[in-house]
Design a protein around this motif. Sequence first.
Motif, short mmCIF file in Angstrom:
data_model
loop_
_atom_site.label_atom_id
_atom_site.label_comp_id
_atom_site.label_asym_id
_atom_site.label_seq_id
_atom_site.Cartn_x
_atom_site.Cartn_y
_atom_site.Cartn_z
N THR A 27 0.81 -1.21 0.00
CA THR A 27 0.00 0.00 0.00
C THR A 27 0.85 1.27 0.00
N ARG A 28 2.12 1.16 0.46
CA ARG A 28 2.97 2.36 0.45
C ARG A 28 3.20 2.83 -0.99
N TYR A 29 3.24 1.89 -1.93
CA TYR A 29 3.44 2.28 -3.33
C TYR A 29 2.10 2.58 -4.01
N ALA A 30 1.09 1.81 -3.67
CA ALA A 30 -0.22 2.00 -4.31
C ALA A 30 -0.78 3.39 -4.03
N GLN A 31 -0.64 3.85 -2.78
CA GLN A 31 -1.23 5.14 -2.44
C GLN A 31 -0.55 6.28 -3.19
N VAL A 32 0.77 6.22 -3.32
CA VAL A 32 1.49 7.24 -4.09
C VAL A 32 1.09 7.17 -5.56
N GLY A 33 0.95 5.95 -6.08
CA GLY A 33 0.54 5.80 -7.48
C GLY A 33 -0.85 6.34 -7.74
N ILE A 34 -1.79 6.05 -6.84
CA ILE A 34 -3.17 6.54 -7.00
C ILE A 34 -3.20 8.05 -7.01
N VAL A 35 -2.54 8.67 -6.05
CA VAL A 35 -2.56 10.13 -5.96
C VAL A 35 -1.85 10.76 -7.15
N SER A 36 -0.77 10.16 -7.61
CA SER A 36 -0.05 10.72 -8.77
C SER A 36 -0.93 10.73 -10.01
N VAL A 37 -1.67 9.66 -10.23
CA VAL A 37 -2.59 9.61 -11.38
C VAL A 37 -3.69 10.66 -11.21
N SER A 89 -8.22 5.98 -12.14
CA SER A 89 -7.84 5.08 -13.22
C SER A 89 -8.98 4.19 -13.72
N HIS A 90 -10.09 4.14 -12.97
CA HIS A 90 -11.24 3.35 -13.38
C HIS A 90 -12.44 3.80 -12.54
N PRO A 91 -13.64 3.87 -13.12
CA PRO A 91 -14.81 4.31 -12.35
C PRO A 91 -15.24 3.31 -11.29
N GLN A 92 -14.81 3.55 -10.04
CA GLN A 92 -15.17 2.69 -8.91
C GLN A 92 -16.29 3.30 -8.09
N LEU A 93 -16.40 4.61 -8.10
CA LEU A 93 -17.31 5.31 -7.18
C LEU A 93 -18.54 5.88 -7.87
N VAL A 117 -24.52 14.89 -15.60
CA VAL A 117 -23.80 14.01 -16.51
C VAL A 117 -22.64 13.40 -15.71
N TRP A 118 -22.55 12.07 -15.71
CA TRP A 118 -21.51 11.37 -14.96
C TRP A 118 -20.38 11.03 -15.92
N ILE A 119 -19.17 11.47 -15.60
CA ILE A 119 -18.05 11.36 -16.53
C ILE A 119 -16.88 10.64 -15.87
N SER A 120 -16.34 9.66 -16.57
CA SER A 120 -15.17 8.92 -16.10
C SER A 120 -13.94 9.40 -16.84
N THR A 121 -12.88 9.69 -16.11
CA THR A 121 -11.67 10.18 -16.76
C THR A 121 -10.91 9.06 -17.46
N LEU A 122 -10.74 7.92 -16.80
CA LEU A 122 -10.03 6.79 -17.39
C LEU A 122 -10.82 5.51 -17.13
N ARG A 123 -10.58 4.51 -17.97
CA ARG A 123 -11.16 3.18 -17.78
C ARG A 123 -10.09 2.15 -18.09
N ASP A 150 -10.26 -0.62 -19.46
CA ASP A 150 -10.44 -1.34 -20.71
C ASP A 150 -10.40 -0.42 -21.93
N ARG A 151 -10.01 0.84 -21.73
CA ARG A 151 -9.99 1.79 -22.84
C ARG A 151 -8.61 2.45 -22.96
N VAL A 152 -8.27 2.85 -24.17
CA VAL A 152 -7.05 3.63 -24.38
C VAL A 152 -7.24 4.98 -23.70
N ASP A 153 -6.24 5.42 -22.93
CA ASP A 153 -6.39 6.64 -22.13
C ASP A 153 -6.80 7.85 -22.96
N GLN A 154 -6.12 8.06 -24.08
CA GLN A 154 -6.41 9.24 -24.89
C GLN A 154 -7.83 9.21 -25.42
N VAL A 155 -8.28 8.05 -25.86
CA VAL A 155 -9.64 7.92 -26.37
C VAL A 155 -10.65 8.22 -25.27
#
Length: 315
Positions: free
Chosen positions: A1-11, A209-213, A228-234, A236-241
């Motif tokens: 979790t020490r790495y996951a939390q930094v990764g989540i916040v960075s994204v 990184s994925h719509p969880q909430l 309108v509910w909008i997800s930034t990343l998914r 299963d999708r290319v990020d740019q798309v």
Amino acid sequence: TRYAQVGIVSVQVALVRWLESVGVRPDAVVGHSLGELTAAWAAGVLGLEDLLRLTALRGGLMESQPGAGAMAVVHADAETVVSALAAHPGVEVAAFNAPRVVTVTGPADAVGMFCRESGLRSQPLVVSHAFHSAAMQGAVAPFVEAVAGTALSAPMVGFVSAVDGGWHTAESVAEPGYWGRAMREPVRFSQAVTTLAETGARSVWEIGSHPQLTSLARASWSGTPDPVWISTLRRDRVDQVQLHEAVAAFVNQASGDIDWSAVHRGKAPRTTTIPTYPFKRQDLTAPPARRSGTARSAVSHPLFDRHYEHQSEGQ
């Protein structure tokens, strides 16, 4: 979790920065557990360096706490879950996520027994620790001490607390003990979303990184009309798309404004072909009007027919 939390916040930081660069800025923010630190940064409460420093500390402190914990999602209303927990000491509520979605936490054996004996539909989560439980108590004091030495500013946009579900004030965010409570006490996400709905927001973005909430927030949203509910990343999708579809939904469905030149910055302009259409040409030129009787064009067309009928009637 020490790495996951930094990764989540960075994204999350990268997504907020990118959205800001194309003209999408929040009017209000709310964060779930760790996400409340990112929300504090987005609201101007924390500087970026302090956000990353506190995130790394938080993750390290939580990982160092006793393991062998478990968490599970229970599909029942809060009152029913809390009542059932009375027979299972050591198991606590970790999050009130939606009207009928409650997460419980505690020692692995105790959580397993609760899921088997409560009679409530439950789903175990894959976690390394029992977050938001007594197992995290040892991480609270060192984290509060670190927050006490951090410069905290009043929110520059609306900021909803996920600890009590109300609006943050300059005083609440400046209280170091609050951030310790946010690690240890249940996340009141459902109540926070209900408060957020008071703004009448036209769009709600999930920054991650994925719509969880999003589904949980929709279940708790009480405002009208529905945003309108909008997800930034998914995943299963290319990020740019996905990001381009997100800003397109913001413009077309929520009537938002963005800077399209910024969206396409750094990309070479290109042309594309469009389908051709073989028009069926038809002469709609009407013959001269007659002075009496009903005149009709050689080509029957409702507009021309009405025009000559009116002329023949003296209109």
